[in-house]
Scaffold this motif. Structure first.
Motif, short mmCIF file in Angstrom:
data_model
loop_
_atom_site.label_atom_id
_atom_site.label_comp_id
_atom_site.label_asym_id
_atom_site.label_seq_id
_atom_site.Cartn_x
_atom_site.Cartn_y
_atom_site.Cartn_z
N ALA A 23 0.82 -1.21 0.00
CA ALA A 23 0.00 0.00 0.00
C ALA A 23 0.85 1.26 0.00
O ALA A 23 0.39 2.32 -0.40
CB ALA A 23 -0.93 0.00 1.21
N SER A 56 -1.79 4.79 -2.86
CA SER A 56 -2.50 3.93 -3.81
C SER A 56 -3.99 4.23 -3.89
O SER A 56 -4.67 3.84 -4.84
CB SER A 56 -2.30 2.45 -3.47
N GLN A 62 -1.53 5.28 -9.98
CA GLN A 62 -1.43 3.82 -10.02
C GLN A 62 -0.10 3.40 -9.40
O GLN A 62 0.96 3.90 -9.77
CB GLN A 62 -1.51 3.30 -11.46
N VAL A 63 -0.20 2.47 -8.47
CA VAL A 63 0.98 1.95 -7.79
C VAL A 63 1.14 0.48 -8.16
O VAL A 63 0.18 -0.28 -8.13
CB VAL A 63 0.85 2.10 -6.26
N ARG A 64 2.37 0.12 -8.52
CA ARG A 64 2.65 -1.28 -8.84
C ARG A 64 3.94 -1.70 -8.14
O ARG A 64 4.95 -1.03 -8.27
CB ARG A 64 2.80 -1.47 -10.35
N VAL A 68 5.13 4.26 -7.77
CA VAL A 68 4.19 5.02 -8.59
C VAL A 68 4.57 4.82 -10.06
O VAL A 68 5.68 5.17 -10.47
CB VAL A 68 4.22 6.52 -8.25
#
Length: 295
Positions: A23, A56, A62-64, A68
């Protein structure tokens, strides 16, 4: 019994810890976003961020894998100048801040990010010149800056972004000739330079842009002849050359493209010949160049 409880507690702790990691993002990335928020009137955005929540959960972010990777705040009421802190977002792949009220200069650090694939800043009031430094091994595929107040020449260094498929610099105040280095953009499909103050002969080999589908040079001050290699462009679908001072565009008479759907120029004879030959439709520029789209 105590051992079992200890193992269960350890498992729960690991699950909570992993969820927390997913998160969250590194502090520098969060601070970079907070600076963007502060400098672009975040409290007045249409879709606002709750800075007390995890990154997030913020609108358009968008977080992966804890980083970011995308910021999409298209048409969201941003007003102000962009921070030059994109070095702190090293995993960023997409930046879409189109259709806002941004002003000031383009941040140089933005184009030094080799992971960046999409930059959309069209329909703002950005000024200054285009940056001359682009990341080595740049993955930039789309650069859309139309309808701003950019000036100066198109830097030859833009050709370092060899993965570019779409370059749209229309409706600015760009001057000078087209850099010959642009002929090295062999992946380019869309070249749109409508409504600037560009001039001189086109000396770059347009025919090297073997994937080109759209060639929009209208309403500048280009002169001389179109390069003969233009005839080699087999995938052209849209050509707009009107509003210039070309002495000849006859290279297109020998075009190998069979899918040409739109052709506009100041040569009325060629316009008529292409129309009779392929029955293409009239110009679509007014319908699509400033379309408010997130795609």
């Amino acid at each position: 019994m105590n051992k079992i409880l200890f193992k269960v507690g350890l498992v729960i702790s690991l699950i909570v810890s992993n969820n927390f990691i997913v998160a969250q993002v590194p502090l520098k990335e969060r601070q970079a976003l907070e600076e963007l928020h502060a400098l672009t009137s975040g409290s007045s955005w249409i879709n606002k961020w709750d800075l007390n929540e995890t990154v997030s959960s913020w609108y358009g972010v968008q977080v992966r894998e804890g980083h970011v990777v995308s910021i999409n705040l298209h048409h969201n009421g941003l007003a102000g100048e962009l921070p030059d802190n994109f070095k702190d977002l090293p995993y960023l792949e997409e930046l879409n801040l189109a259709f806002n009220q941004l002003k000031g200069k383009l941040p140089p650090s933005l184009f030094k990010n080799s992971r960046l694939q999409v930059v959309r800043l069209e329909m703002n009031s950005l000024s200054g010149t285009l940056p001359k430094v682009y990341a080595s091994e740049s993955q930039l595929r789309k650069l859309s800056l139309f309808n701003n107040q950019l000036e100066g020449e198109i830097p030859s260094e833009i050709a370092h972004a060899k993965a570019l498929k779409s370059l749209n610099l229309s409706s600015n105040f760009l001057i000078g000739s087209l850099p010959e280095s642009l002929s090295g953009l062999t992946q380019l499909e869309h070249l749109e330079l409508f409504g600037n103050k560009l001039s001189g002969e086109i000396k770059l080999e347009l025919g090297n842009m073997v994937n080109l589908k759209e060639l929009v040079l209208s309403y500048n001050s280009f002169e001389g002849k179109l390069p003969s290699s233009t005839a080699n462009l087999e995938h052209l679908e849209l050509v707009q050359l009107q509003g210039n001072n070309f002495s000849s565009i006859r290279a297109l008479r020998y075009s190998k493209s069979e899918g040409l759907a739109t052709f506009d120029s100041d040569d009325l004879i060629m316009n008529s010949q292409f129309k009779d030959k392929s029955g293409f439709r009239n110009t679509r520029m007014a319908d699509t160049k400033f379309e408010d789209s997130e795609n």
